[in-house]
Scaffold this active site. Structure first.
Site, PDB file in Angstrom:
ATOM      1  N   ILE A   1       0.856  -1.180   0.000  1.00  0.00           N
ATOM      2  CA  ILE A   1       0.000   0.000   0.000  1.00  0.00           C
ATOM      3  C   ILE A   1       0.889   1.225   0.000  1.00  0.00           C
ATOM      4  CG2 ILE A   1      -1.764   1.295   1.256  1.00  0.00           C
ATOM      5  CD1 ILE A   1      -2.723  -1.338   2.443  1.00  0.00           C
TER       6      ILE A   1
ATOM      7  N   LYS B   1      13.157  26.636   6.049  1.00  0.00           N
ATOM      8  CA  LYS B   1      11.971  27.326   5.544  1.00  0.00           C
ATOM      9  C   LYS B   1      11.612  28.473   6.491  1.00  0.00           C
ATOM     10  CE  LYS B   1       7.022  26.690   4.643  1.00  0.00           C
ATOM     11  NZ  LYS B   1       5.891  25.748   4.672  1.00  0.00           N
TER      12      LYS B   1
ATOM     13  N   ILE C   1       1.264  17.982   8.333  1.00  0.00           N
ATOM     14  CA  ILE C   1       2.111  17.357   9.344  1.00  0.00           C
ATOM     15  C   ILE C   1       1.867  17.992  10.706  1.00  0.00           C
ATOM     16  CG2 ILE C   1       4.535  17.098  10.074  1.00  0.00           C
ATOM     17  CD1 ILE C   1       5.244  16.509   7.197  1.00  0.00           C
TER      18      ILE C   1
END
Length: 501
Positions: free
Chosen positions: A48, A84, A351
């Site tokens: 999967i 970031k 997340i």
């Protein structure tokens, strides 16, 4: 309640269903933070696949890594991560507009009044630079510079946050190694049956006949929501009327020449928006769109046409719908990640929502018999997270003057949730940002999007009128120069990344 009853003190048997980012973050978090309270078994099938396109994060992930004692340098090396400092938005309020939503504040408050009120006063007079000049995060992002922020939260030249942009396909294996070294048991197999005892799950059976019992099941099975959605039939709240994007197409490309940008870019498209996420070894790209306004082939063609490097794979399509389960914890099943709900990645919240669920689970961790107070406390916390993020995402679409396509005309004119309408009314009238006790996006984030997308309030806090205009202008100019000088002394982002090696 904890500490009561015949099962108090016994290790809780936690079974995590599904791997990927959500599954292994959960297994690592529970095993790392509650090693004496539980045993953790994770069931996943290599057959999967995982979604694995979420490559941009929020600063909260740093706290997760630090809390578990995971070394930042090791994590960044394993996942090809870059730093970031925020998200750049292009063409959202109007075609040609651009702004950066930074991780951090603007300026500093004065006399108990937030900085943006003073900025609004002098912006009306046309005497100050854009508000981004008063953010070290925005200034550093625009110059592609980075260094870790200072420790003084009152110093606007160094008080900013940072997150990571990383290869999501490498994050789960990294966490798996960490978690298995701390006692998590991984079982390979596909679940073919779920045993229920009333409103709880007692065991799952795999395709090889293996039966796994548990006291607490964590559903990390993705959009399928094998336990909470399928087995327990927890209802779904559909938010697609507010967030109509229901597809995405993603493709990586080679990194172009030039500096590696320490920010994620979101560019509005005729039927949604396109992301660009620079990593160390490639660039992640995707187009999030509404299928009712553009075909899959057209979306893929538009994405490929906008790449700034050679495509490294064939376009990959995803389908989803915005919304969440009515409850994320029902019976003895806790859903984490996509099994709980989905909010598109416009502000890199996927997340974070996994992490918020892990934090809430640890705070409300049950004995072997789940108490209502634990379940209810968890659900209240997660519902608040989803609802507030939902409103913030809707703002990006609704706060626009664009009428150049049916998609933008729809989101501009649609009826929005009353909770968001109240926030907008408060801001438009007085420059005030609605406050709440906990949650993700606080005042500077709302200010960034309001102003970045052209919603300038009619007024500001009257206390901001107290300083003399000339003196205020000199102070603001001095602050902008101090931030500019401090950022100019920072190393370039690529130099900061090279130092990690």
């Amino acid at each position: 309640m904890k500490g009561q009853g015949e099962n108090a003190g016994e290790a809780v048997r936690v079974v995590v269903v599904g791997g990927g980012t959500a599954g292994w973050m959960t297994a690592a978090g529970v095993a790392g933070l509650l090693p004496a309270a539980c045993t953790v078994t994770l069931v996943e099938s290599e057959a999967i696949g995982i979604v694995g396109v979420g490559e941009a994060t929020l600063p909260h992930l740093r706290a997760y890594l630090e809390r578990l004692g995971i070394d930042e340098t090791a994590f960044m090396a394993a996942t090809e991560a870059t730093y970031k400092l925020g998200i750049e938005f292009r063409d959202f309020g109007a075609i040609g507009d651009r702004y950066i939503h930074p991780f951090g504040t603007y300026g500093r408050p004065l006399g108990g009044v937030a900085f943006h009120h003073y900025w609004l006063r002098r912006a009306r007079a046309g005497t100050v630079p854009p508000i981004g000049a008063f953010s070290a995060g925005v200034t550093a992002a625009e110059q592609c510079r980075f260094e870790r922020p200072g420790s003084d939260p009152n110093d606007p030249t160094t008080s900013f946050g940072y997150a990571y942009q990383f290869d999501a396909t490498r994050f789960a294996p990294f966490l798996r190694d960490w978690a298995e070294a701390r006692g998590v048991t991984r079982v390979e197999g596909r679940i073919v049956a779920v045993e229920r005892d009333g409103d709880t799950v007692s065991a799952v059976t795999l395709d090889d006949g293996c039966r796994i019992e548990g006291d607490l099941f964590v559903d990390c099975s993705g959009f399928r929501s094998l336990l909470l959605g399928d087995a327990l039939a927890e209802p779904w709240e559909d938010w697609s009327h507010w967030l109509p994007c229901d597809r995405a197409v993603a493709v990586p490309c080679a990194s172009p020449a030039g500096p590696t940008e320490p920010f994620t870019r979101a560019t509005a498209m005729p039927a949604g928006w396109r992301w660009r996420i620079p990593l160390r070894h490639r660039v992640g790209n995707g187009y999030v769109y509404a299928a009712g306004h553009v075909s899959d082939d057209e979306a893929a063609a538009a994405l490929l046409a906008g790449l700034d490097g050679e495509a490294l794979a064939e376009p990959r399509f995803l389908r989803f719908r915005a919304g969440r389960r009515r409850r994320s914890w029902a019976g003895n099943v806790v859903a984490v990640g996509l099994a709980s709900g989905f909010l598109e990645p416009l502000e890199s919240t996927s997340i974070y929502l996994v992490q918020a669920a892990i934090t809430a689970l640890v705070e409300h961790f049950p004995d072997r018999r789940v108490a209502d107070v634990d379940r209810d406390g968890f659900n209240a916390a997660i519902d608040a997270e989803y609802d507030r993020i939902r409103d913030f995402l809707i703002l990006h679409y609704h706060a626009t003057t664009r009428d150049d396509s049916p998609f933008w005309n729809h989101v501009r004119t649609m009826t929005i949730p009353a909770t968001l309408a109240d926030k907008l009314a408060l801001w438009r009238g007085s420059g005030q940002v609605a406050k709440y006790g906990h949650g993700l996006f606080l005042e500077p984030s709302w200010v960034a999007v309001y102003l970045g997308q052209g919603i300038v309030p009619d007024g500001w806090d009257p206390r901001a009128d107290l300083p003399e205009a000339g003196g205020l202008d000199r102070a603001l100019g001095s602050l902008a120069r101090a931030i500019g000088d401090r950022v100019a002394a920072m190393p370039l982002h690529d130099v900061a990344l090279a130092r990690l090696a």
